[in-house]
Design a protein around this motif. Structure first.
Motif, mmCIF file in Angstrom:
data_model
loop_
_atom_site.group_PDB
_atom_site.id
_atom_site.type_symbol
_atom_site.label_atom_id
_atom_site.label_comp_id
_atom_site.label_asym_id
_atom_site.label_seq_id
_atom_site.Cartn_x
_atom_site.Cartn_y
_atom_site.Cartn_z
ATOM 1 N N LEU A 286 34.651 45.042 -84.306
ATOM 2 C CA LEU A 286 33.964 44.350 -83.697
ATOM 3 C C LEU A 286 32.734 44.297 -83.986
ATOM 4 C CD1 LEU A 286 35.576 45.061 -80.619
ATOM 5 C CD2 LEU A 286 35.999 42.704 -81.879
ATOM 6 N N LYS A 287 32.493 45.429 -84.442
ATOM 7 C CA LYS A 287 30.634 45.326 -84.951
ATOM 8 C C LYS A 287 30.311 44.826 -86.032
ATOM 9 C CE LYS A 287 26.433 48.472 -84.760
ATOM 10 N NZ LYS A 287 26.390 49.950 -84.969
ATOM 11 N N ASP A 288 31.389 44.973 -86.861
ATOM 12 C CA ASP A 288 30.937 44.115 -88.163
ATOM 13 C C ASP A 288 31.149 42.485 -88.213
ATOM 14 O OD1 ASP A 288 30.163 46.808 -89.586
ATOM 15 O OD2 ASP A 288 32.221 47.206 -90.564
ATOM 16 N N TYR A 289 32.465 43.040 -87.516
ATOM 17 C CA TYR A 289 32.709 40.501 -87.499
ATOM 18 C C TYR A 289 31.120 40.013 -87.267
ATOM 19 C CZ TYR A 289 34.682 36.669 -84.984
ATOM 20 O OH TYR A 289 34.982 35.389 -85.357
ATOM 21 N N ALA A 290 30.747 41.087 -85.736
ATOM 22 C CA ALA A 290 29.821 40.470 -84.574
ATOM 23 C C ALA A 290 28.229 40.104 -85.352
ATOM 24 C CB ALA A 290 29.188 41.252 -83.704
ATOM 25 N N SER A 291 28.365 41.118 -87.184
ATOM 26 C CA SER A 291 27.468 41.114 -87.359
ATOM 27 C C SER A 291 27.368 39.832 -88.910
ATOM 28 C CB SER A 291 27.460 42.352 -88.239
ATOM 29 O OG SER A 291 28.231 42.877 -89.440
ATOM 30 N N LYS A 292 27.910 39.080 -88.985
ATOM 31 C CA LYS A 292 28.530 38.475 -89.663
ATOM 32 C C LYS A 292 27.351 36.920 -89.474
ATOM 33 C CE LYS A 292 32.095 40.443 -92.108
ATOM 34 N NZ LYS A 292 33.024 40.551 -92.279
ATOM 35 N N SER A 293 27.368 36.849 -88.354
ATOM 36 C CA SER A 293 26.665 35.582 -87.679
ATOM 37 C C SER A 293 26.578 35.385 -86.070
ATOM 38 C CB SER A 293 27.540 34.272 -87.657
ATOM 39 O OG SER A 293 28.444 34.327 -87.423
#
Length: 344
Positions: free
Chosen positions: A255-262
């Motif tokens: 989730l953290k990686d997903y959130a960091s994308k935009s």
């Protein structure tokens, strides 16, 4: 030495057991004293170190309930050797206090092997039980299942596994209110001929045991909720347990990686964050605290070395639950009624 507190539940907590001892244990003790007056908590460990943390944290705790132990068993210590070389360890002192009838349960986040060994030889095995077992709960699609063994012994013979099945049946029946919990033998296939010699022999014993034996199950059945009790040796069970406990952190990383994308991804994650936290709570070890060692004469709860104050608090509350449900007495009665011969 007995405590003057007439509380219903007298429980010993090893204050020197965990990786962050005695800080996390002392914080947990403060919470228990404040919020659970029905529990008379006893701490074992370095009295000076314990009281220093209490002073720093502003925690009020009765001095009479601190039993000094001059030695500590480290996580790297060999269990048997450490118990012999460190007779005044917080684990040994705590188990002796319980064995002498001063308390009803022992709780520790210390060296697992040392706690199992001390519980087995100081608290004593229930007559008719050759090997204790420890298990834990695991969430599944149907609610919850339990896994036995999760690390008390890494190798087990068929008769030992049968003993685990009998004890876990009583535990699940009493703690989870399941009149006839269903048992599954964890192996590589559902067919009775699947697995090695130990699995095949265990299958035969369980089939003739009178227990509610479902049959063989595979790894995928654990989360499906096919059975209430997943039976395996401690080597396999501990791997399953540690893998399960790693899932929440892995999902949080995704989730953290997903959130960091935009920024939009971040907003979406923020919206569902609380829901996800609640959904993943059943996989968080802190909320079930520790595992119960079945087969010894008193309640013995073993937790993670990295246990937080919340996890330690829940370990103590789990001990209270086991005392209240008289799990040990019921196992003793069941084994005495239908004794079994176990061989090494």
């Amino acid at each position: 030495m007995g405590s003057a507190n007439p509380s219903k539940y007298r429980i010993v907590l090893d204050a020197m057991g965990g990786d962050f001892s005695p800080v996390n244990e002392v914080i947990a003790a403060g919470e228990i004293v404040k919020n659970h007056p029905e529990i008379d908590l006893i701490l074992t460990g370095d009295k000076q170190a314990i009281q220093k943390v209490m002073a720093e944290k502003g925690i009020s705790f009765p001095e009479a309930n601190i039993i000094h132990a001059s030695q500590k068993i480290d996580m790297s210590d060999s269990p048997v050797a450490a118990l012999k070389k460190k007779p005044d360890s917080s684990i040994s002192v705590g188990c002796k206090y319980v064995a002498e009838g001063n308390a009803q349960a022992f709780v520790s986040a210390g060296n697992t092997g040392a706690v199992v060994t001390a519980s087995t030889f100081i608290l004593g095995r229930i007559s008719g039980i050759e090997r204790p077992t420890m298990g834990t709960f695991f969430p599944n699609e149907a609610g919850v299942s339990t896994i036995f063994d999760v690390g008390a012994f890494v190798d087990s013979k068929p008769q030992h596994l049968l003993g685990y099945a009998r004890m876990s049946t009583i535990y699940v029946r009493e703690i989870y209110n399941m009149p006839a919990p269903k048992i599954g033998l964890l192996t590589v296939g559902e067919e009775s001929e699947k697995g090695g010699k130990t699995i095949k022999e265990t299958h035969g014993l369980l089939k003739d045991s009178g227990l509610n034996f479902f049959g063989n199950i595979e790894g995928r059945d654990i989360l499906k909720g096919t059975v209430n009790i997943v039976l395996c040796d401690g080597f396999v069970g501990n791997i399953v347990l540690k893998f399960g406990e790693s899932v929440p952190k892995f999902l949080k990383t995704l989730l953290k990686d997903y959130a960091s994308k935009s920024i939009w991804n971040k907003l979406k994650v923020l919206i569902v964050r609380n829901v996800l936290r609640e959904a993943l709570k059943p996989l968080d070890y802190q909320y079930y605290g520790g595992v119960l060692l079945l087969g010894v004469k008193s309640v013995s709860i073993i937790g993670h070395g990295s246990s937080t104050p919340l996890a330690i608090t829940n370990m103590v509350l789990r001990a209270k639950d086991c005392i209240e449900k008289e799990v040990v007495k019921k196992i003793e009665a069941a084994i005495a009624e239908s004794p079994m011969k176990e061989t090494e």
